[in-house]
Design a protein around this motif. Structure first.
Motif, mmCIF file in Angstrom:
data_model
loop_
_atom_site.group_PDB
_atom_site.id
_atom_site.type_symbol
_atom_site.label_atom_id
_atom_site.label_comp_id
_atom_site.label_asym_id
_atom_site.label_seq_id
_atom_site.Cartn_x
_atom_site.Cartn_y
_atom_site.Cartn_z
ATOM 1 N N VAL A 215 -23.320 5.540 -17.937
ATOM 2 C CA VAL A 215 -23.422 5.198 -16.588
ATOM 3 C C VAL A 215 -22.704 3.675 -15.521
ATOM 4 N N GLN A 216 -23.625 2.709 -16.081
ATOM 5 C CA GLN A 216 -23.183 1.567 -16.157
ATOM 6 C C GLN A 216 -22.045 0.602 -17.378
ATOM 7 N N ALA A 217 -21.453 1.284 -18.069
ATOM 8 C CA ALA A 217 -20.796 1.725 -18.733
ATOM 9 C C ALA A 217 -19.494 1.667 -17.668
ATOM 10 N N HIS A 218 -19.048 2.107 -17.042
ATOM 11 C CA HIS A 218 -18.324 3.140 -15.945
ATOM 12 C C HIS A 218 -18.432 1.943 -14.279
ATOM 13 N N TYR A 219 -19.619 2.609 -14.613
ATOM 14 C CA TYR A 219 -19.842 2.351 -12.757
ATOM 15 C C TYR A 219 -20.948 1.662 -12.093
ATOM 16 N N PRO A 220 -20.634 1.127 -10.859
ATOM 17 C CA PRO A 220 -21.557 0.489 -10.475
ATOM 18 C C PRO A 220 -23.293 1.842 -9.414
ATOM 19 N N ILE A 221 -24.020 0.412 -10.157
ATOM 20 C CA ILE A 221 -25.369 1.669 -9.780
ATOM 21 C C ILE A 221 -26.422 0.851 -8.583
ATOM 22 N N PHE A 222 -25.984 1.079 -8.175
ATOM 23 C CA PHE A 222 -26.452 1.249 -6.144
ATOM 24 C C PHE A 222 -27.821 2.076 -6.257
ATOM 25 N N PHE A 223 -28.933 2.481 -5.106
ATOM 26 C CA PHE A 223 -29.573 2.730 -4.499
ATOM 27 C C PHE A 223 -29.496 3.999 -2.907
ATOM 28 N N HIS A 224 -29.273 4.494 -2.751
ATOM 29 C CA HIS A 224 -28.672 4.927 -1.587
ATOM 30 C C HIS A 224 -30.183 5.925 -0.844
ATOM 31 N N LYS A 225 -30.509 5.961 0.711
ATOM 32 C CA LYS A 225 -31.207 5.994 1.713
ATOM 33 C C LYS A 225 -30.877 7.200 2.280
ATOM 34 N N ASP A 226 -31.876 8.281 2.598
ATOM 35 C CA ASP A 226 -31.213 9.556 2.749
ATOM 36 C C ASP A 226 -31.823 9.307 4.710
ATOM 37 N N ALA A 227 -30.897 9.191 5.305
ATOM 38 C CA ALA A 227 -31.494 8.577 6.229
ATOM 39 C C ALA A 227 -31.972 9.767 6.950
ATOM 40 N N ALA A 228 -32.502 11.766 6.790
ATOM 41 C CA ALA A 228 -33.518 12.928 7.335
ATOM 42 C C ALA A 228 -34.571 12.589 6.991
ATOM 43 N N THR A 229 -34.207 11.891 5.742
ATOM 44 C CA THR A 229 -36.268 11.719 4.703
ATOM 45 C C THR A 229 -36.900 10.621 4.510
ATOM 46 N N GLY A 230 -35.728 9.564 4.832
ATOM 47 C CA GLY A 230 -35.887 8.790 3.839
ATOM 48 C C GLY A 230 -36.287 7.599 2.625
ATOM 49 N N GLN A 231 -36.009 8.743 1.493
ATOM 50 C CA GLN A 231 -36.306 8.694 0.489
ATOM 51 C C GLN A 231 -34.509 8.076 -0.074
ATOM 52 N N PHE A 232 -35.583 7.179 -1.476
ATOM 53 C CA PHE A 232 -33.704 6.932 -1.879
ATOM 54 C C PHE A 232 -33.805 6.890 -3.051
ATOM 55 N N TYR A 233 -32.057 7.533 -3.801
ATOM 56 C CA TYR A 233 -32.159 7.622 -4.430
ATOM 57 C C TYR A 233 -31.109 7.043 -5.565
ATOM 58 N N SER A 234 -30.742 7.193 -6.937
ATOM 59 C CA SER A 234 -30.029 6.059 -7.482
ATOM 60 C C SER A 234 -28.109 6.712 -7.516
ATOM 61 N N VAL A 235 -27.960 6.039 -7.080
ATOM 62 C CA VAL A 235 -25.948 6.247 -7.104
ATOM 63 C C VAL A 235 -24.796 6.168 -8.070
ATOM 64 N N ALA A 236 -24.496 6.382 -8.855
ATOM 65 C CA ALA A 236 -23.170 5.500 -9.312
ATOM 66 C C ALA A 236 -21.767 5.900 -8.330
ATOM 67 N N LEU A 237 -21.604 5.000 -8.277
ATOM 68 C CA LEU A 237 -20.111 4.697 -7.021
ATOM 69 C C LEU A 237 -19.112 4.913 -7.294
ATOM 70 N N PHE A 238 -17.736 5.323 -7.203
ATOM 71 C CA PHE A 238 -16.282 5.431 -7.602
ATOM 72 C C PHE A 238 -15.628 5.412 -6.769
ATOM 73 N N GLY A 239 -16.413 5.127 -5.183
ATOM 74 C CA GLY A 239 -14.827 4.718 -4.665
ATOM 75 C C GLY A 239 -15.391 3.369 -3.187
ATOM 76 N N PHE A 240 -15.017 3.136 -2.042
ATOM 77 C CA PHE A 240 -15.641 1.961 -1.274
ATOM 78 C C PHE A 240 -15.518 3.105 0.362
ATOM 79 N N GLN A 241 -15.162 4.465 0.447
ATOM 80 C CA GLN A 241 -15.402 4.760 1.370
ATOM 81 C C GLN A 241 -15.611 6.831 1.581
ATOM 82 N N GLN A 242 -16.421 7.208 2.567
ATOM 83 C CA GLN A 242 -15.467 8.839 1.897
ATOM 84 C C GLN A 242 -14.640 9.683 1.438
ATOM 85 N N ASN A 243 -14.693 10.378 0.285
ATOM 86 C CA ASN A 243 -14.089 10.899 -0.259
ATOM 87 C C ASN A 243 -12.610 10.172 -0.847
#
Length: 240
Positions: free
Chosen positions: A42-70
């Motif tokens: 993944v890191q060869a192509h996309y930034p890797i960040f962490f996203h927090k689920d607002a409902a559960t508070g659980q963090f997830y690792s994510v690959a980023l493809f853009g700067f806004q929804q859709n």
């Protein structure tokens, strides 16, 4: 609305899956789940960040493809313009299900493949077959099974990885402010990254434990991947 059903060779013998990439097929994602075992690719192509689920508070690792929804800046009329697509995207329209089976009178849970019949990739007339004409899986379906198994174990490991990051206070929220060549400004909030200052204070013993778990490498891959934000910005500017 999703229509998840247990995949089987009788009811779905003629089912096909469209494997090309486009927004119409559900690829207009601005990020997707990933996990440490996938970070190297993944890191060869996309930034890797962490996203927090607002409902559960659980963090997830994510690959980023853009700067806004859709917004997937890797999509064009030619398809998905990167040599690696994260497994959580590639597995669509399939997902892991559970069913109870009995062996020697003992019940246990078995992982099975479900398919979302409402997904735009599912077709009766175009795409790649899932089952051979006289029974048995096609190579595509075998690959799907391998992907789902990798995702299953990868997300379990990712939960442990996140627990370690939280334990050592290595996650920090950040706001990404970007300004395009045309003067437009965007602000991306709700994501987290590795706190490098905290990382630098960890003891040799803690770093050794992280290394033994394979998580120290994952941490540095996530940090290194942030250089891909500039490439995302270049794609954004190129698309106007």
């Amino acid at each position: 609305m999703s229509q998840h059903v247990l995949l089987n060779s009788i009811d779905h013998k003629d089912l096909k899956v469209i494997t090309t990439r486009s927004a119409a097929l559900g690829d207009n994602l601005w990020f997707s789940l990933t996990f440490p075992q996938e970070f190297r690719s993944v890191q060869a192509h996309y930034p890797i960040f962490f996203h927090k689920d607002a409902a559960t508070g659980q963090f997830y690792s994510v690959a980023l493809f853009g700067f806004q929804q859709n917004e997937n800046l890797f999509l064009s009329d030619a398809g998905w313009n990167a040599s690696y697509i994260p497994l959580s995207v590639r597995r669509q329209p399939f997902l892991i299900g559970q069913q109870t089976v009995q062996e020697d009178g003992i019940e246990h849970q078995q992982r099975v493949i479900h398919v979302d019949l409402s997904h735009p990739r599912v077709s009766q007339s175009e795409g790649e077959a899932l089952f051979l004409p006289y029974g048995g899986n096609t190579p595509l379906l075998d690959e799907v099974g391998e992907m789902l198994e990798a995702i299953h174990h990868g997300l379990i490991d990712n939960n442990h990885f996140i627990d370690v990051l939280v334990q050592h206070e290595l996650l920090e929220s950040f706001t990404l402010d970007i300004e395009l060549d045309n003067g437009q400004k965007h602000q991306m909030i709700g994501f987290y990254t590795i706190n490098e200052n905290t990382l630098a204070t960890l003891s040799a013993e803690t770093l050794g434990a992280l290394h033994q778990q394979g998580y120290l490498q994952a941490i540095y891959m996530a940090l290194a991947s942030q250089s891909k934000v500039r490439e995302l910005l270049n794609l954004k500017n190129a698309q106007g």
